[in-house]
Each structure stands twice: as structure tokens, then as C-alpha cells.
Design a protein around this motif. Structure first.
Motif, PDB file in Angstrom:
ATOM      1  N   LYS A 543      33.590  40.550  47.186  1.00  0.00           N
ATOM      2  CA  LYS A 543      35.018  40.367  46.943  1.00  0.00           C
ATOM      3  C   LYS A 543      35.680  39.946  48.241  1.00  0.00           C
ATOM      4  O   LYS A 543      35.470  40.561  49.283  1.00  0.00           O
ATOM      5  CB  LYS A 543      35.635  41.671  46.441  1.00  0.00           C
ATOM      6  CG  LYS A 543      37.119  41.562  46.105  1.00  0.00           C
ATOM      7  CD  LYS A 543      37.655  42.857  45.515  1.00  0.00           C
ATOM      8  CE  LYS A 543      37.779  43.946  46.565  1.00  0.00           C
ATOM      9  NZ  LYS A 543      38.453  45.152  46.037  1.00  0.00           N
ATOM     10  N   LEU A 550      37.021  38.569  42.459  1.00  0.00           N
ATOM     11  CA  LEU A 550      35.664  38.503  42.985  1.00  0.00           C
ATOM     12  C   LEU A 550      35.339  37.078  43.412  1.00  0.00           C
ATOM     13  O   LEU A 550      35.807  36.110  42.817  1.00  0.00           O
ATOM     14  CB  LEU A 550      34.651  38.966  41.935  1.00  0.00           C
ATOM     15  CG  LEU A 550      34.790  40.437  41.524  1.00  0.00           C
ATOM     16  CD1 LEU A 550      33.826  40.737  40.390  1.00  0.00           C
ATOM     17  CD2 LEU A 550      34.536  41.346  42.690  1.00  0.00           C
ATOM     18  N   SER A 617      32.413  46.039  43.532  1.00  0.00           N
ATOM     19  CA  SER A 617      32.728  44.877  44.351  1.00  0.00           C
ATOM     20  C   SER A 617      33.013  45.338  45.774  1.00  0.00           C
ATOM     21  O   SER A 617      33.707  46.329  45.990  1.00  0.00           O
ATOM     22  CB  SER A 617      33.937  44.135  43.778  1.00  0.00           C
ATOM     23  OG  SER A 617      35.055  44.999  43.660  1.00  0.00           O
TER      24      SER A 617
END
Length: 630
Positions: A543, A550, A617
Motif C-alpha cells: 500500500k 492498494l 496491506s
């Protein structure tokens, strides 16, 4: 190699199996289902196909199926029930029928001394010409030998029974067409000998004058040629295979791939290589937009887990069947369920710990009283009660983490029952195994998971488990391997694999540091009381900073700041330490996300659950910190 051996699971490479009949008996052909689909869609032949994977996924074994000696051996045993499934798959893709072999597979193994051409004291242009000359010579020699094999003739005695005529007569000045196979073979031998002489001699290369070629003209020459064997026309399809292309030098691989991509025409060409041959960008960026078809042997099973289980189950059955010892089975000799009587006290202790924690919560609120009464009074075994109570803990913590209303009312037990789905029960089993030191990594199903879609990885673990079965047999014990013994063996293999990384992969210490740091992060996330990322965090996506989006455009790869991170991730993907998966999440139509999951043997190493689906992420700059060695 003899048809039978003590522990067939320890035969890990097809090259070590000398007998084609033995190879056919132990080969599982289920991968050919994908080939049948490609053939049906007209995407298998007359095109370029790259077959890629990390080490041990079965690339060379797959190509061996299409070599002449293997196909002839199969055709000679066409009524044998042991090879019926393979024969049926090959019929579907038009490789054999009941009457004949319909494909000439020409396989060049790229580990055969090509790289030493880089030692010649000439410029890159001449090295390329000598490299192409050597490939041309070997294509001719391999093709002629294959023609005799398919026709059950003798090599080299019957080379004169082959005649070749071709419209492409401009490339070979020393041979007049039409010619015999013997004359063309002699030409190829002389080309190879002169290149080798240049390598071995102290004389200046100009005095030796090895033949150099500007292109791989033998592909076109042979495909377009009129070939006769004993005056009978040979009109079968030709398949050119380049096995282990990663063993070429970097420049040679680039020469070869650039040429066949640009000049492939209507030829059937397959190139097998390890992912380590790819650049960092090729390993980490999307496969979309590449000018060729690609088959990743591990990725193909990611959406076909049941098929992979069928493959390794079939492999295990076939291998155990050729053991010289009287242990014909495999998966039936792995205890599938934990012995509840042996671990009765552990489950009772696990229940007591969970109920004590739940009682502490009930002192603060009455809303779970009916739930507690249910888990105390439900008629079930010690194992079932331990899982039920631990599952209840997870549901209680999830409920407490939600926004609470001012009025507290007791929640019916029916709500609890509906909330305890399989993911929650699996999480409860995982927590109990950690807290009470119970076996968790056992059974054939979990062995399949630990194999991470890699045949060699399966055989590595299975070989040690089968060795334990053989040892039990010698000691006149039951061949069944208990759950606790399975876990001990699996953990031992895992620890050995972890130690071997230091000598097997580039950037090994940085890679191991990175994996260890991710383990610490994943373990913490997976062991939250609410277990929010079922079935446990075992993967990550990248990310960008200051954004909830993302990374999709992979722009971080172009930033020099992240060179070390990209090298680490590329190494992990190449050597199957991280499994790269495309995940669709969020709203319909949203961009897919690339998630990097730990290879499942690393999950064992780090005491993590084995399921997929749990990932977080993480910013690339945070991942970069994990690569720093202090």
C-alpha cells in the motif's frame, strides 16, 4: 534404475529415473488437464509457450512425457491399466492414438555446456553466432535420433533410411538436398566438434574457424522439410522444447528468447525455466501484456486445490506401489485424527482455561450468560468441548469489539451456534494447539497444504514420512504414523529447509531477516482475541504511503529507494518462499490486488495457520525496514 526401490519418494528428479517404464508408472498426468483445455481452445500447438515455476514443480518431468522414447514406451504398453489415464490425456491433445505416436518431441537440455561459450575470447556477436550454431546442430541431431526412435529403428545404423528434402537450402552449404539422415547428422556433428575445439584449443579462433549461425534456421528447415523414413512420408507434428533455459548465461537466454519470440512463425515451441531466470520486474509485475503464453505450474493449482490434492495423492499411491518394502500405502498410514484419549488431559485443560476467561468476562456483563450455560452443558467430547469453548471466546471478543447499546440483553444461544462457522472452529483448533502444545501439522490433507503446490516439496516431506513408515515396519510396529510423530518429522524437515536457505538463495540473510520480521507481524495479527483476519494472517499486499488504495501500478518498483525490497521480493517469488496471488476484493469491478503469501512450510516454521485469505496491506517503506540488517 531398477523398477523397484526402497523409498521411491526420495527420487526427486525425473533425470534420475533411467527407465522410461518406471517414470511412466510414477508420473501423475493430471497437469495435462490444462493442456487439454488449451488444445480445445487451439492454444497449445503452433505457438510459443513458457513453462515456469520455482525449483521442483515438475517442469522437466512434464517435458519428458513428450520425448520420443517416453511416448514409444507408452505406446508399446497401450493396454496397461497403470498408464491408461496418461494415455487418455495424450489422446485428447492429439499426441498419440491407438495406431501410432503422432508427435515428434525435440528436447534440448540447456544444461549441456552452452554457458562455457562465454569463456571464448571473442566479441558478443561471435559468441551469439557460435551459440546459435551449437543449438542448430543439436536440434538436427536430436530430431534425427527422435525420428528413428519413433519408427523403432536403430541409432546410428539406420540414419541412411531417413531422407530429407527442403526448400530452405541456403543455410547449409556443405549438404546438398535431398540428403540422407546420415549426411545431415555428420554435418551437425562437425559443427558441434568445431565449436568444442575452439573451446578446448590454445590456438587463435581464426585458425579453427568454427561455424557460426546468425539464426536458428533448423527450426524452419525441419518443419518445412519433406521427410521420409524407408520411403514412407513422415508428416507428424514437431514440438521443439528447450528445458532448463535458466541454466544458460544471461546473454544466451536473452538471445534465445528474443529470437523465438520474434521469429517463432507457426512453430510449436515450449521453453521451461525457473522463475529465478526472470528479472525483478518480470517476477513482480503483472503477467498481462506479455507477447506469449505462459504456464506457471504452481499458480495453475491456486484455484484448483482439489486437483493438486488429486495429483499428489496419485503420486503417493504410484510411488508407494514400487517400493521393495511391504508398505504399499501412504496417506492411509498417516493418522488423520488426533488420539483424543492420549491428549484427553490437554483438552480438559484447554477447556478450563477458556471457561475461566469467559467467566471473567461474564462478571462484567450478563449478555453472554446463556452462551456460557450452553458450552457447559452441551453433550460433547473433551475435544469438541474445548473447540466449542474456544470458538465461543472468539465470538464473545468480536461482540465486545462492536459498538455497544445502552441496554444489555442476554443473547440467545442460537446466535452463538449460527456464528460458529468452520473458519471459527479452525481458528479455535489452532489456538488450542498453540496454548496446549498439541499436534497441529498432521494428516495427509495438511501435508498437501504444506506442499504449497510444489511436487518436489511434497516429495521432500513425504519421503521422510515414508521413511518412518519403513522404520516402523522393520521394527515390527504398526506402519501408522501418529499425529505427534508426523508433526515432529515435518518440523524437522522445515528446520532443515530453513538452514539450507543460507546456501541456496541470493540475498539469503536479508531474505531470512525479512521473513522473520513478517512472521512477527503476522503472528501478532493472527493471535488477536477476535481473530479478525480468518483463517490467520499469512500474506501481505503493498500500500502506498498516505493512501488507502492498494498499489496497482507497481510504481514503487521504479523507485531506486526500494531496490533492496524488490530484490528480496523477487528472490522470494523465484524460490517459492512467497506465493504471488491475485485477489479480487471490495466492490464489484474494483482492481484486483497482488498478495504475497508465505509458502506453507514457512507457516509451519513460524507456527502460523495454513489457510489462505488472511492478509494485510503494508506500506513499501515499512517492508523496506524489514530488510535492514542491524
Amino acid at each position: 534404475m531398477s523398477l523397484r526401490t526402497r523409498n521411491p519418494f526420495k527420487i526427486r528428479r525425473s533425470e534420475k529415473i533411467d527407465s522410461d517404464s518406471t517414470f511412466l508408472r510414477i508420473y501423475s498426468p493430471i497437469i495435462l488437464e490444462d493442456f487439454a483445455e488449451r488444445h480445445k481452445d487451439d492454444k497449445l500447438w503452433n505457438d510459443l509457450l513458457f513453462i515456469r515455476s520455482s525449483p521442483g514443480a515438475g517442469k522437466s518431468s512434464l517435458l519428458r512425457i513428450f520425448e520420443p522414447a517416453t511416448l514409444v514406451t507408452l505406446h508399446n504398453s497401450k493396454s496397461s491399466p497403470q498408464v491408461k489415464d496418461l494415455r487418455d490425456y495424450l489422446k485428447k491433445i492429439d499426441v498419440i492414438d491407438n495406431d501410432k505416436v503422432k508427435l515428434l518431441g525435440v528436447c534440448l537440455h540447456c544444461n549441456k555446456n552452452y554457458e562455457i561459450l562465454e569463456d571464448l575470447h571473442v566479441d558478443d556477436a561471435k559468441k551469439k553466432r557460435f551459440f546459435f550454431a551449437l543449438i542448430n546442430a543439436r536440434i538436427v541431431m536430436t530430431t534425427l535420433r527422435g525420428l528413428l526412435t519413433i519408427k523403432r529403428l536403430s541409432f546410428p545404423q539406420d540414419l541412411d533410411k531417413i531422407t530429407i528434402n527442403t526448400p530452405d537450402t541456403n543455410f547449409i552449404n556443405d549438404v546438398s538436398f535431398p540428403c540422407t539422415g546420415a549426411l545431415l547428422y555428420d554435418w551437425a556433428i562437425n559443427v558441434e566438434k568445431k565449436v568444442y575445439k575452439a573451446l578446448d584449443s590454445f590456438l587463435p579462433i581464426d585458425q579453427i574457424q568454427p561455424e557460426g549461425h546468425s539464426e536458428l534456421f533448423t527450426l524452419r528447415l525441419l518443419v518445412n522439410a519433406e521427410i521420409k523414413i524407408n520411403n514412407e512420408a513422415f508428416n507428424e507434428r514437431m514440438l521443439f522444447m528447450f528445458d532448463d533455459a535458466h541454466k544458460l548465461s544471461g546473454k544466451q537466454r536473452d538471445f534465445l528468447i528474443k529470437y523465438i519470440i520474434e521469429q517463432r512463425n507457426n512453430f510449436s515451441i515450449w521453453v521451461s525455466e525457473r522463475l529465478e531466470a526472470l528479472t525483478t520486474e518480470e517476477n513482480l509485475k503483472s503477467y498481462q501484456g506479455r507477447d506469449y503464453n505462459e504456464l506457471n505450474l504452481e499458480a495453475i493449482w491456486q484455484t484448483r486445490e482439489a486437483k493438486f490434492k488429486s495429483i499428489v495423492s496419485n503420486i503417493a499411491f504410484r510411488r508407494a506401489a514400487i517400493s521393495t518394502e511391504d508398505v504399499p500405502g501412504f496417506d492411509e498410514n498417516l493418522e488423520a485424527n488426533i488420539n483424543e484419549e492420549v491428549f484427553k488431559t490437554n483438552y480438559q485443560d484447554a477447556y478450563e482455561k477458556s471457561i475461566t476467561r469467559l467467566n471473567s468476562i461474564s462478571e462484567q456483563t450478563t449478555k453472554f450468560n446463556e452462551w456460557l450455560n450452553y458450552v457447559r452443558t452441551e453433550d460433547c467430547s473433551d475435544l469438541e468441548r474445548a473447540i466449542l469453548t474456544r470458538s465461543t471466546e472468539i465470538i464473545v471478543h468480536r461482540n465486545l469489539s462492536e459498538q455497544q447499546t445502552a441496554m444489555e440483553m442476554e443473547i440467545p444461544s442460537a446466535v452463538l451456534k449460527a456464528s460458529i462457522i468452520s473458519q471459527i472452529e479452525n481458528a479455535a483448533e489452532y489456538f488450542i494447539s498453540l496454548e496446549s502444545k498439541l499436534p497441529y501439522y498432521y494428516s495427509f490433507d495438511k501435508l498437501v497444504q504444506i506442499s504449497s503446490f510444489n511436487i518436489d516439496q511434497f516429495l521432500h516431506f513425504a519421503g521422510e514420512l515414508y521413511e518412518a513408515m519403513l522404520s516402523n515396519r522393520i521394527a515390527r510396529k504398526a506402519t501408522l504414523i501418529t499425529t505427534e510423530e508426523q508433526q515432529r518429522i515435518i518440523m524437522r524437515v522445515v528446520n532443515d529447509k530453513w538452514k539450507e536457505l543460507s546456501t541456496l538463495i541470493p540475498y539469503s540473510e536479508v531474505v531470512k531477516k525479512f521473513l522473520q520480521k513478517f512472521h512477527e507481524f503476522a503472528y501478532k495479527e493472527s493471535n488477536r482475541p477476535t481473530f479478525p483476519y480468518a483463517p490467520g494472517v499469512t500474506g501481505f499486499a503493498l500500500k502506498p504511503p498516505a493512501s488507502n488504495k492498494l498499489i496497482q501500478d507497481e510504481h514503487w518498483l521504479d523507485d531506486e529507494v526500494f531496490i533492496q525490497l524488490s530484490n528480496v521480493l523477487s528472490t522470494c517469488v523465484s524460490f517459492n518462499l512467497l506465493e504471488k496471488r491475485t485477489v479480487n476484493h471490495g466492490k464489484k469491478g474494483s482492481d484486483p490486488t497482488t498478495v504475497y503469501y508465505l509458502n506453507r512450510w514457512l507457516c509451519v516454521r513460524f507456527n502460523l495457520p495454513l489457510g489462505y485469505g488472511g492478509w494485510r496491506s503494508i506500506k513499501p517503506e515499512d517492508l523496506l525496514k524489514w530488510t535492514k540488517i542491524t
